[in-house]
Design a protein around this motif. Structure first.
Motif, PDB file in Angstrom:
ATOM      1  N   LEU A  23       0.841  -1.186   0.000  1.00 55.62           N
ATOM      2  CA  LEU A  23       0.000   0.000   0.000  1.00 55.62           C
ATOM      3  C   LEU A  23       0.884   1.247   0.000  1.00 55.62           C
ATOM      4  O   LEU A  23       1.828   1.344   0.781  1.00 55.62           O
ATOM      5  CB  LEU A  23      -0.898   0.000   1.236  1.00 55.62           C
ATOM      6  N   HIS A  24       0.603   2.179  -0.900  1.00 54.45           N
ATOM      7  CA  HIS A  24       1.338   3.432  -1.013  1.00 54.45           C
ATOM      8  C   HIS A  24       0.374   4.605  -0.899  1.00 54.45           C
ATOM      9  O   HIS A  24      -0.735   4.552  -1.417  1.00 54.45           O
ATOM     10  CB  HIS A  24       2.045   3.547  -2.368  1.00 54.45           C
ATOM     11  N   GLU A  25       0.812   5.646  -0.237  1.00 52.46           N
ATOM     12  CA  GLU A  25       0.074   6.907  -0.249  1.00 52.46           C
ATOM     13  C   GLU A  25       0.654   7.721  -1.398  1.00 52.46           C
ATOM     14  O   GLU A  25       1.866   7.940  -1.469  1.00 52.46           O
ATOM     15  CB  GLU A  25       0.262   7.645   1.073  1.00 52.46           C
ATOM     16  N   VAL A  26      -0.208   8.150  -2.310  1.00 52.66           N
ATOM     17  CA  VAL A  26       0.230   8.838  -3.525  1.00 52.66           C
ATOM     18  C   VAL A  26      -0.325  10.252  -3.535  1.00 52.66           C
ATOM     19  O   VAL A  26      -1.499  10.469  -3.235  1.00 52.66           O
ATOM     20  CB  VAL A  26      -0.231   8.065  -4.783  1.00 52.66           C
ATOM     21  N   SER A  27       0.538  11.217  -3.885  1.00 50.21           N
ATOM     22  CA  SER A  27       0.110  12.614  -3.962  1.00 50.21           C
ATOM     23  C   SER A  27       0.862  13.314  -5.081  1.00 50.21           C
ATOM     24  O   SER A  27       1.816  12.778  -5.641  1.00 50.21           O
ATOM     25  CB  SER A  27       0.370  13.326  -2.627  1.00 50.21           C
ATOM     26  N   VAL A  28       0.400  14.511  -5.406  1.00 54.87           N
ATOM     27  CA  VAL A  28       1.085  15.361  -6.381  1.00 54.87           C
ATOM     28  C   VAL A  28       1.555  16.608  -5.643  1.00 54.87           C
ATOM     29  O   VAL A  28       0.791  17.231  -4.912  1.00 54.87           O
ATOM     30  CB  VAL A  28       0.150  15.752  -7.552  1.00 54.87           C
ATOM     31  N   CYS A  55       7.271   0.325   4.682  1.00 59.50           N
ATOM     32  CA  CYS A  55       8.649   0.621   5.082  1.00 59.50           C
ATOM     33  C   CYS A  55       8.976   2.113   5.104  1.00 59.50           C
ATOM     34  O   CYS A  55      10.014   2.510   5.605  1.00 59.50           O
ATOM     35  CB  CYS A  55       9.640  -0.098   4.174  1.00 59.50           C
ATOM     36  N   GLY A  56       8.110   2.950   4.507  1.00 58.93           N
ATOM     37  CA  GLY A  56       8.345   4.393   4.504  1.00 58.93           C
ATOM     38  C   GLY A  56       9.178   4.891   3.340  1.00 58.93           C
ATOM     39  O   GLY A  56       9.460   6.088   3.250  1.00 58.93           O
ATOM     40  N   ASN A  57       9.595   4.004   2.436  1.00 58.08           N
ATOM     41  CA  ASN A  57      10.371   4.430   1.272  1.00 58.08           C
ATOM     42  C   ASN A  57       9.544   5.400   0.438  1.00 58.08           C
ATOM     43  O   ASN A  57       8.371   5.178   0.163  1.00 58.08           O
ATOM     44  CB  ASN A  57      10.770   3.223   0.416  1.00 58.08           C
TER      45      ASN A  57
END
Length: 66
Positions: A23-28, A55-57
């Motif tokens: 799971l990734h949080e995605v933003s612009v 992992c926070g990468n």
């Protein structure tokens, strides 16, 4: 390739550090690229930022390469 899932704010993407689809949080974000103050207003560019929730990468990619 990113896919949506049932989470409220996130996308499943491959994480290079975890070597898994996580799971990734995605933003612009709009970033100023020029360090010169007189040109700063003309050097703003959009970047896609994705942060692995495991992992926070954090990775970023410039969206338009003109």
């Amino acid at each position: 390739m990113a896919t949506t899932d049932n989470s409220v704010n996130g996308m499943t993407e491959h994480c290079e550090d975890c070597e898994l689809d996580t799971l990734h949080e995605v933003s612009v974000q709009i970033r100023t690229e020029s360090r010169k103050e007189e040109n700063a207003q003309f050097s703003r560019e959009p970047y896609r930022v994705a942060e692995c929730q495991r992992c926070g990468n954090r990775t970023s990619q410039r969206m338009n390469n003109a």
